[in-house]
Design an enzyme around this catalytic site. Sequence first.
Site, PDB file in Angstrom:
ATOM      1  N   ALA A  70       0.635  -1.225   0.156  1.00  0.00           N
ATOM      2  CA  ALA A  70       0.026  -0.111   0.195  1.00  0.00           C
ATOM      3  C   ALA A  70       0.917   1.116  -0.138  1.00  0.00           C
ATOM      4  CB  ALA A  70      -1.012  -0.135   1.204  1.00  0.00           C
ATOM      5  N   VAL A  71       0.527   2.277  -0.807  1.00  0.00           N
ATOM      6  CA  VAL A  71       1.237   3.501  -0.859  1.00  0.00           C
ATOM      7  C   VAL A  71      -0.002   4.565  -0.201  1.00  0.00           C
ATOM      8  CG1 VAL A  71       1.898   5.284  -1.982  1.00  0.00           C
ATOM      9  CG2 VAL A  71       2.588   2.837  -2.592  1.00  0.00           C
ATOM     10  N   GLU A 103      -1.561 -12.101  -5.181  1.00  0.00           N
ATOM     11  CA  GLU A 103      -3.102 -11.883  -5.813  1.00  0.00           C
ATOM     12  C   GLU A 103      -3.267 -10.640  -5.873  1.00  0.00           C
ATOM     13  OE1 GLU A 103      -2.821 -15.672  -3.598  1.00  0.00           O
ATOM     14  OE2 GLU A 103      -2.803 -13.724  -2.834  1.00  0.00           O
ATOM     15  N   ASN A 108      -8.126  -3.983 -10.713  1.00  0.00           N
ATOM     16  CA  ASN A 108      -6.837  -3.140 -10.187  1.00  0.00           C
ATOM     17  C   ASN A 108      -5.782  -3.262 -11.594  1.00  0.00           C
ATOM     18  OD1 ASN A 108      -4.819  -1.572  -9.122  1.00  0.00           O
ATOM     19  ND2 ASN A 108      -5.093  -2.311  -7.367  1.00  0.00           N
ATOM     20  N   TYR A 115       2.836  -4.991 -11.673  1.00  0.00           N
ATOM     21  CA  TYR A 115       3.707  -6.228 -11.848  1.00  0.00           C
ATOM     22  C   TYR A 115       4.022  -6.932 -12.888  1.00  0.00           C
ATOM     23  CZ  TYR A 115       1.108  -5.944  -7.232  1.00  0.00           C
ATOM     24  OH  TYR A 115       0.690  -5.385  -6.019  1.00  0.00           O
TER      25      TYR A 115
END
Length: 153
Positions: A70-71, A103, A108, A115
């Site tokens: 998370a950012v 996952e 998203n 990725y």
Amino acid sequence: MSAEFQAMAVEAAVAASALESAATAFHWTEKQWALSLADDHCFGLREDSHWLAVSAYQLALDEATLLNLAVHPRYQGRGLARTLLRAGLREMAALGARHCFLEVRRSNSVAQSLYRSLDFADIGTRRGYYPTHDGREDALVMMCTLPLPEIST
């Protein structure tokens, strides 16, 4: 921005939980972060006393799993997720991981692009894996081989 990559200690559970809750509606609780910080490999990007981005990995034999990334919304779009992910994957490879799995929500596309740019490939689907406001959403399962090739970005 001069964010520093650091391993995270259990004391960072409150900050990690607060950061992730600002970033997404479906986030880990403080207790989940505390458990992961105690049992897994957690890394973050920190500037002064503020965590800008956090991540958690699990390592079993030669397989790492990215559990969370998370950012903080204030710092999104600045390449911090890429920086944190690359550094975390290097750390996991140094600990003996030869593959990393994750996952990601089917919806998203931004995360999927990140990725894929780091050599993750789709290897499957987990039906109804993630909660949504009106039901469940599929997850794509992705994998990369470690160590990553050195890429300048």
